[in-house]
Design a protein around this motif. Structure first.
Motif, PDB file in Angstrom:
ATOM      1  N   PHE A   1      -8.050   2.784  -1.364  1.00  0.00           N
ATOM      2  CA  PHE A   1      -8.112   3.288   0.003  1.00  0.00           C
ATOM      3  C   PHE A   1      -6.839   4.058   0.331  1.00  0.00           C
ATOM      4  CE2 PHE A   1      -6.719  -1.059  -0.332  1.00  0.00           C
ATOM      5  CZ  PHE A   1      -5.502  -1.055   0.321  1.00  0.00           C
ATOM      6  N   TYR A   2      -6.938   4.907   1.342  1.00  0.00           N
ATOM      7  CA  TYR A   2      -5.783   5.692   1.772  1.00  0.00           C
ATOM      8  C   TYR A   2      -5.108   5.028   2.965  1.00  0.00           C
ATOM      9  CZ  TYR A   2      -7.022   9.686  -1.167  1.00  0.00           C
ATOM     10  OH  TYR A   2      -7.283  10.512  -2.228  1.00  0.00           O
ATOM     11  N   VAL A   3      -3.784   5.061   2.978  1.00  0.00           N
ATOM     12  CA  VAL A   3      -3.007   4.660   4.148  1.00  0.00           C
ATOM     13  C   VAL A   3      -2.001   5.759   4.445  1.00  0.00           C
ATOM     14  CG1 VAL A   3      -3.251   2.185   3.696  1.00  0.00           C
ATOM     15  CG2 VAL A   3      -1.273   3.423   2.800  1.00  0.00           C
ATOM     16  N   ASN A   4      -1.614   5.856   5.702  1.00  0.00           N
ATOM     17  CA  ASN A   4      -0.603   6.838   6.097  1.00  0.00           C
ATOM     18  C   ASN A   4       0.783   6.262   5.889  1.00  0.00           C
ATOM     19  OD1 ASN A   4      -2.525   8.769   6.946  1.00  0.00           O
ATOM     20  ND2 ASN A   4      -2.744   7.730   8.917  1.00  0.00           N
ATOM     21  N   ARG A   5       1.665   7.048   5.304  1.00  0.00           N
ATOM     22  CA  ARG A   5       3.023   6.611   5.048  1.00  0.00           C
ATOM     23  C   ARG A   5       4.011   7.617   5.628  1.00  0.00           C
ATOM     24  NH1 ARG A   5       3.612   3.325   0.398  1.00  0.00           N
ATOM     25  NH2 ARG A   5       2.404   1.443   0.774  1.00  0.00           N
ATOM     26  N   SER A   6       5.059   7.100   6.250  1.00  0.00           N
ATOM     27  CA  SER A   6       6.171   7.933   6.714  1.00  0.00           C
ATOM     28  C   SER A   6       7.368   7.666   5.827  1.00  0.00           C
ATOM     29  CB  SER A   6       6.517   7.625   8.171  1.00  0.00           C
ATOM     30  OG  SER A   6       5.438   7.938   9.023  1.00  0.00           O
ATOM     31  N   GLU A   7       7.952   8.724   5.266  1.00  0.00           N
ATOM     32  CA  GLU A   7       9.092   8.577   4.380  1.00  0.00           C
ATOM     33  C   GLU A   7      10.199   9.538   4.792  1.00  0.00           C
ATOM     34  OE1 GLU A   7       7.809   9.069   0.381  1.00  0.00           O
ATOM     35  OE2 GLU A   7       6.592   7.251   0.373  1.00  0.00           O
ATOM     36  N   ARG A   8      11.422   9.064   4.752  1.00  0.00           N
ATOM     37  CA  ARG A   8      12.576   9.877   5.113  1.00  0.00           C
ATOM     38  C   ARG A   8      13.323  10.267   3.838  1.00  0.00           C
ATOM     39  NH1 ARG A   8      15.201  10.196   9.953  1.00  0.00           N
ATOM     40  NH2 ARG A   8      14.024   8.366  10.685  1.00  0.00           N
TER      41      ARG A   8
ATOM     42  N   HIS B   1      -0.460  10.774   2.704  1.00  0.00           N
ATOM     43  CA  HIS B   1      -1.518   9.811   2.455  1.00  0.00           C
ATOM     44  C   HIS B   1      -1.282   9.173   1.095  1.00  0.00           C
ATOM     45  CE1 HIS B   1      -3.843  10.931   5.943  1.00  0.00           C
ATOM     46  NE2 HIS B   1      -3.849  12.198   5.568  1.00  0.00           N
ATOM     47  N   ALA B   2      -1.287   7.857   1.043  1.00  0.00           N
ATOM     48  CA  ALA B   2      -1.099   7.136  -0.219  1.00  0.00           C
ATOM     49  C   ALA B   2      -2.400   6.437  -0.594  1.00  0.00           C
ATOM     50  CB  ALA B   2       0.025   6.119  -0.089  1.00  0.00           C
ATOM     51  N   LEU B   3      -2.825   6.608  -1.844  1.00  0.00           N
ATOM     52  CA  LEU B   3      -4.026   5.944  -2.350  1.00  0.00           C
ATOM     53  C   LEU B   3      -3.601   4.627  -2.990  1.00  0.00           C
ATOM     54  CD1 LEU B   3      -7.105   6.205  -2.822  1.00  0.00           C
ATOM     55  CD2 LEU B   3      -6.557   7.210  -5.055  1.00  0.00           C
TER      56      LEU B   3
ATOM     57  N   GLY C   1      -4.020  -2.081  -3.079  1.00  0.00           N
ATOM     58  CA  GLY C   1      -3.704  -3.251  -2.267  1.00  0.00           C
ATOM     59  C   GLY C   1      -2.438  -3.014  -1.476  1.00  0.00           C
ATOM     60  N   GLU C   2      -2.293  -3.766  -0.394  1.00  0.00           N
ATOM     61  CA  GLU C   2      -1.080  -3.682   0.409  1.00  0.00           C
ATOM     62  C   GLU C   2      -0.962  -4.955   1.240  1.00  0.00           C
ATOM     63  OE1 GLU C   2       1.308  -0.144   1.901  1.00  0.00           O
ATOM     64  OE2 GLU C   2      -0.265  -0.375   3.411  1.00  0.00           O
ATOM     65  N   SER C   3       0.271  -5.416   1.413  1.00  0.00           N
ATOM     66  CA  SER C   3       0.558  -6.593   2.234  1.00  0.00           C
ATOM     67  C   SER C   3       1.307  -6.151   3.473  1.00  0.00           C
ATOM     68  CB  SER C   3       1.401  -7.601   1.423  1.00  0.00           C
ATOM     69  OG  SER C   3       1.818  -8.669   2.234  1.00  0.00           O
ATOM     70  N   TRP C   4       0.773  -6.505   4.638  1.00  0.00           N
ATOM     71  CA  TRP C   4       1.395  -6.120   5.904  1.00  0.00           C
ATOM     72  C   TRP C   4       2.028  -7.342   6.556  1.00  0.00           C
ATOM     73  CZ3 TRP C   4      -2.954  -2.672   8.477  1.00  0.00           C
ATOM     74  CH2 TRP C   4      -3.057  -1.471   7.757  1.00  0.00           C
ATOM     75  N   SER C   5       3.191  -7.138   7.140  1.00  0.00           N
ATOM     76  CA  SER C   5       3.871  -8.232   7.831  1.00  0.00           C
ATOM     77  C   SER C   5       3.195  -8.579   9.154  1.00  0.00           C
ATOM     78  CB  SER C   5       5.339  -7.863   8.080  1.00  0.00           C
ATOM     79  OG  SER C   5       5.436  -6.674   8.847  1.00  0.00           O
TER      80      SER C   5
ATOM     81  N   GLY D   1       0.216  -9.532   9.486  1.00  0.00           N
ATOM     82  CA  GLY D   1      -0.794 -10.567   9.312  1.00  0.00           C
ATOM     83  C   GLY D   1      -2.016 -10.153   8.531  1.00  0.00           C
ATOM     84  N   GLN D   2      -1.944  -9.048   7.786  1.00  0.00           N
ATOM     85  CA  GLN D   2      -3.088  -8.607   6.996  1.00  0.00           C
ATOM     86  C   GLN D   2      -2.684  -8.338   5.548  1.00  0.00           C
ATOM     87  OE1 GLN D   2      -2.454  -6.640   9.942  1.00  0.00           O
ATOM     88  NE2 GLN D   2      -3.863  -7.822  11.205  1.00  0.00           N
ATOM     89  N   VAL D   3      -3.634  -8.596   4.665  1.00  0.00           N
ATOM     90  CA  VAL D   3      -3.576  -8.129   3.283  1.00  0.00           C
ATOM     91  C   VAL D   3      -4.784  -7.230   3.069  1.00  0.00           C
ATOM     92  CG1 VAL D   3      -3.928  -8.816   0.868  1.00  0.00           C
ATOM     93  CG2 VAL D   3      -2.228  -9.995   2.262  1.00  0.00           C
ATOM     94  N   LEU D   4      -4.559  -6.063   2.472  1.00  0.00           N
ATOM     95  CA  LEU D   4      -5.621  -5.095   2.190  1.00  0.00           C
ATOM     96  C   LEU D   4      -5.840  -5.069   0.680  1.00  0.00           C
ATOM     97  CD1 LEU D   4      -4.151  -4.212   4.898  1.00  0.00           C
ATOM     98  CD2 LEU D   4      -5.028  -1.930   4.440  1.00  0.00           C
ATOM     99  N   LEU D   5      -7.113  -5.092   0.253  1.00  0.00           N
ATOM    100  CA  LEU D   5      -7.444  -5.156  -1.161  1.00  0.00           C
ATOM    101  C   LEU D   5      -8.633  -4.268  -1.483  1.00  0.00           C
ATOM    102  CD1 LEU D   5      -7.246  -9.044  -1.553  1.00  0.00           C
ATOM    103  CD2 LEU D   5      -5.575  -7.416  -2.464  1.00  0.00           C
ATOM    104  N   SER D   6      -8.631  -3.728  -2.693  1.00  0.00           N
ATOM    105  CA  SER D   6      -9.752  -2.956  -3.225  1.00  0.00           C
ATOM    106  C   SER D   6     -10.587  -3.849  -4.133  1.00  0.00           C
ATOM    107  CB  SER D   6      -9.234  -1.752  -4.014  1.00  0.00           C
ATOM    108  OG  SER D   6     -10.201  -1.295  -4.948  1.00  0.00           O
TER     109      SER D   6
END
Length: 274
Positions: free
Chosen positions: A121-128, A138-140, A143-147, A149-154
């Protein structure tokens, strides 16, 4: 006067409610753990979770109890039309709970929801960048762990991991290792440890091994650990956790001091399971 008494009573009640939280949570976990573990769920474990039949009997029993607690507390949400089934829930819960075996745990207390996508899945990322310019991209991800309270998985990537359980990669273990790391409020590769002495040992060995991986990544040299672990200490902890559970034999042989740190942290020795 009556209003003051009521306010004081409510304050005392609130303090009691907060103080009794661990006790209430423990009782809830005991109740959930005593539930029925269906035969269909055992079939899912044998089909999808290669670690399960390798575990000693007492750890198999503990894993089933922890799965019941995990499933009783966490909400699963299907995204992009994905349907949540018992196979999805049990497969994810079992591998998340591998990290909790032999440990007194609050069962990922900051986690409320597991969001499951059919594919990456795609998520939006801000990078400096170094000049201070912020870039949006956009990052493909698998999986991702969010502080928050969510974990995202494919699910596609989970199935790939289940089919190749000892190749060094496991997205569920990776993201739930992040959840353990975040329990002290920071994703920094230093999860909560029981003493200052343990932090000293952990920091020394982790820093040495992290620096080694960074050098290997820069030079393109072979490494047991995926180069992604060289991007940040938090990612190093998650990548090493994947390797600990999916390639424990080579890990113990080639990085014995780091392996010993992880056996102390997880209170497990997966190299003995095979």
């Amino acid at each position: 006067m009556a209003a003051l008494i009521i306010v004081s009573f409510l304050g005392i009640l609130g303090i009691y409610w907060i103080a009794s939280g661990p006790s209430r949570r423990h009782k809830r976990h005991q109740t959930l753990a005593q539930g029925v573990f269906p035969a269909s769920w055992r079939a899912i474990l044998k089909k999808q979770v290669a670690h399960y039949p390798l575990l000693p009997d007492h750890l198999q029993q503990e894993l089933r109890r922890k799965i019941l607690i995990f499933l009783g507390e966490k909400q699963f949400i299907g995204c992009n039309g994905f349907q949540i089934t018992d196979e999805v829930r049990v497969t994810i819960a079992a591998q998340a709970c591998l990290l909790l075996l032999n440990r007194d745990s609050d069962f990922y207390p900051g986690l409320r929801q597991i969001l499951v996508y059919p594919n990456a899945f795609y998520v939006n990322r801000s990078e400096r960048d170094a000049a201070g310019v912020v870039w949006e991209r956009h990052a493909l991800l698998s999986g991702e762990s969010w502080s928050q309270g969510q974990v995202l998985l494919s699910w596609h990537d989970i199935i790939e991991d289940c089919q190749h359980p000892f190749d060094g990669f496991n997205v569920i273990i990776h993201e739930f290792a992040h959840q353990l790391d975040q329990e002290d409020g920071h994703a920094d590769g230093a999860p909560p440890l029981p003493s200052s002495e343990r932090y000293q040992s952990w920091s020394s060995i982790m820093q040495r091994e992290y620096d080694l991986l960074c050098r290997k990544a820069d030079a393109g040299l072979p490494s047991l650990f995926d180069y992604y672990g060289a991007t940040a200490p938090a990612e190093f902890f998650a990548v090493v956790s994947e390797t600990f559970f999916t390639r424990p034999g080579p890990f113990a042989a080639h990085h014995p001091e780091l392996y010993a740190e992880f056996t102390r942290f997880y209170r497990l020795d997966p190299a003995q399971w095979r």
